[in-house]
Design a protein around this motif. Structure first.
Motif, short mmCIF file in Angstrom:
data_model
loop_
_atom_site.label_atom_id
_atom_site.label_comp_id
_atom_site.label_asym_id
_atom_site.label_seq_id
_atom_site.Cartn_x
_atom_site.Cartn_y
_atom_site.Cartn_z
N VAL A 1 0.84 -1.20 0.00
CA VAL A 1 0.00 0.00 0.00
C VAL A 1 0.87 1.25 0.00
CG1 VAL A 1 -1.65 1.36 1.34
CG2 VAL A 1 -1.99 -1.11 1.07
N LEU A 2 1.88 1.26 0.87
CA LEU A 2 2.77 2.43 0.93
C LEU A 2 3.54 2.61 -0.37
CD1 LEU A 2 4.17 2.04 4.56
CD2 LEU A 2 2.46 3.68 3.74
N ILE B 1 10.16 2.44 -3.15
CA ILE B 1 10.45 1.13 -2.55
C ILE B 1 11.15 1.29 -1.21
CG2 ILE B 1 11.83 -0.97 -2.80
CD1 ILE B 1 11.37 -0.82 -5.81
N ILE B 2 12.14 2.18 -1.15
CA ILE B 2 12.92 2.38 0.07
C ILE B 2 12.05 2.94 1.19
CG2 ILE B 2 14.82 3.67 1.09
CD1 ILE B 2 16.24 3.50 -1.63
N VAL C 1 9.27 1.89 6.60
CA VAL C 1 8.11 1.91 7.49
C VAL C 1 7.63 0.50 7.81
CG1 VAL C 1 5.71 2.66 7.75
CG2 VAL C 1 7.38 4.17 6.64
N SER C 2 7.44 -0.33 6.79
CA SER C 2 6.91 -1.67 7.01
C SER C 2 7.90 -2.54 7.79
CB SER C 2 6.56 -2.33 5.67
OG SER C 2 7.71 -2.53 4.88
N ALA C 3 9.19 -2.35 7.56
CA ALA C 3 10.20 -3.14 8.28
C ALA C 3 10.22 -2.79 9.75
CB ALA C 3 11.58 -2.91 7.66
N SER C 4 10.02 -1.54 10.08
CA SER C 4 9.98 -1.14 11.49
C SER C 4 8.81 -1.80 12.21
CB SER C 4 9.88 0.39 11.60
OG SER C 4 10.99 1.01 11.00
N THR D 1 18.16 -6.57 -2.41
CA THR D 1 17.68 -7.67 -3.25
C THR D 1 16.32 -7.36 -3.84
OG1 THR D 1 18.86 -9.22 -1.80
CG2 THR D 1 17.22 -10.16 -3.28
N ASN D 2 15.47 -6.74 -2.99
CA ASN D 2 14.13 -6.37 -3.43
C ASN D 2 14.19 -5.38 -4.58
OD1 ASN D 2 11.53 -4.72 -3.29
ND2 ASN D 2 11.05 -6.38 -1.86
N VAL D 3 15.04 -4.37 -4.43
CA VAL D 3 15.17 -3.35 -5.47
C VAL D 3 15.64 -3.98 -6.77
CG1 VAL D 3 16.48 -1.32 -6.18
CG2 VAL D 3 15.53 -1.44 -3.87
N ALA D 4 16.65 -4.86 -6.66
CA ALA D 4 17.19 -5.49 -7.87
C ALA D 4 16.14 -6.33 -8.57
CB ALA D 4 18.40 -6.34 -7.50
N TRP D 5 15.41 -7.12 -7.78
CA TRP D 5 14.39 -7.98 -8.38
C TRP D 5 13.24 -7.16 -8.96
CZ3 TRP D 5 13.10 -13.54 -7.08
CH2 TRP D 5 14.25 -14.27 -6.81
N MET D 6 12.78 -6.17 -8.21
CA MET D 6 11.67 -5.35 -8.69
C MET D 6 12.04 -4.60 -9.96
SD MET D 6 8.81 -5.37 -6.76
CE MET D 6 8.14 -3.71 -6.88
N SER D 7 13.23 -4.02 -9.96
CA SER D 7 13.68 -3.26 -11.14
C SER D 7 13.79 -4.18 -12.35
CB SER D 7 15.03 -2.59 -10.86
OG SER D 7 14.92 -1.67 -9.79
#
Length: 379
Positions: free
Chosen positions: A241-242, A257-258, A263-266, A302-308
């Protein structure tokens, strides 16, 4: 060694086992815990006492885990320094196998490498009851996913426990079947070795006397993984959502993404520490937060690399998000359980617990009646 047998509404198989033990290993102390079976079973326990067992009794049924802790407390006080072998009361363990597991336990500790020795059956043999095969397969899969290592028989109640391990064992959580699983889930994490000893597979009357409930108790075994999945799903929903909101506002994918992940990781860290890994998360908050932040940074990269990469290939933002999070789920669980929230306390010396009062899982004094027999010592 001492043989410890928790029993709830036992049948004649228990008495047969006690007689076999008396013949196979004369002089071996046997501690039997009546877990609130009721007056209808008084004759069985009286006969057990006449055979030579020390019988401890719960006033009400409290579960196998509570019965085991009661017996372990008694063994630590009455037989300090002795190994304990736990066995079931339903006739599935032979006297010969109990002695073999005990000998392996004593030998390992005497050799300077104490280990919990597990008597493991060939649980997938075609002739075994279908209920037991299905339950054991499900339990093994849940255990492997939760613990990170494989065990051929996760439901075995035949276990040899070295004396040095008793204080740690008595401190573990759970009052019913999950107590034994919690021990297996945490023993290697806390630095204890395990050994497997093959034993005879025995099922009497289709295993009708077993109180193991395949669905409920397997869920108990896999509960850490279930909670982690729920926490991860909630974190994923918040993150998604964010991400959509931040991307719509800024039009920039990587900053969105960052920001969403921070926020979600916290939120995810707070939930995992207080709910998912509450039994393990007893270390300093700042140290765990630092470990989690490092893990989050790696997963974020890893998330950024995969999403990109996926979006560059033409995959939509939401499908790319789902595929990425699914791939990182297992990695995140294993690292959080083993690294972020892990603790490896030094095993407490046995002497520190020898004179401790008998306690139940909630810290209240255990109510029990002791049916007398004089404990037998090995000659």
């Amino acid at each position: 060694m001492i043989v410890l047998i928790p029993a709830y509404e036992p049948g004649d198989a228990l008495l047969d086992l006690l007689r076999d033990l008396a013949a196979t290993a004369p002089g071996t102390p046997v501690v039997l815990v009546d877990d609130g079976s009721g007056p209808a079973y008084d004759a069985v326990f009286a006969e057990a006492a006449s055979i030579g067992a020390t019988v401890l009794g719960h006033v009400r049924n409290r579960g196998k885990g509570a019965a085991l802790r009661t017996g372990l407390d008694h063994a630590a006080q009455a037989f300090p320094g002795d190994a304990v072998v736990t066995a079931d009361a339903d006739g599935q363990h032979t006297a010969r196998d109990i002695v073999r597991v005990g000998q392996a336990t004593v030998a390992a500790e005497a050799g300077g490498e104490p280990a919990m020795v597990l008597g493991c059956r060939e649980v997938d043999r075609p002739g075994n009851p279908l209920r037991s095969r299905i339950g054991n397969r499900a339990a093994r899969a849940a255990f492997r996913a939760s613990a990170g290592w494989s065990l051929s028989d996760t439901q075995t109640g035949l276990r040899g426990i070295p004396a040095v391990m008793l204080p740690w064992l008595r401190a573990q959580r759970g009052d019913r079947f999950e107590y034994e699983q919690n021990i297996l889930l945490r023993c290697r994490r806390d630095g204890w070795r395990t050994l497997e000893v093959p034993i005879e597979t025995v099922y009497l009357a289709g295993n009708a006397s077993s109180h193991f409930r395949p669905i409920i108790d397997t869920l108990r075994v896999g509960m850490p993984l279930v909670l982690f999945a729920a926490s991860s799903l909630a974190s994923f929903a918040l993150d998604a959502v964010l991400l959509l909101v931040f991307h719509a506002v800024t039009g920039a994918l990587v900053p969105a993404i960052i920001a969403a992940r921070v926020v979600s990781a916290s939120v995810n860290f707070a939930v995992n520490r207080r709910v998912v890994f509450r039994g393990e998360a007893r270390g300093p908050l700042l140290r765990q937060a630092g470990r989690y932040a490092a893990l989050a940074a790696v997963l974020l990269a890893t998330n950024v690399a995969w999403m990109s990469g996926l979006t560059a290939l033409g995959l939509g933002l939401v499908p790319a998000k789902i595929a990425t999070e699914a791939a990182l789920f297992a990695l995140g669980y294993l690292i959080q359980r083993r690294v972020v929230f892990s603790r490896t306390p030094a095993p407490a010396p046995l002497e520190s617990a020898v004179n401790a009062p008998l306690m139940n899982g909630e810290g209240a004094a255990t109510r029990m009646e002791i049916v007398t027999t004089r404990p037998r010592r090995n000659p």
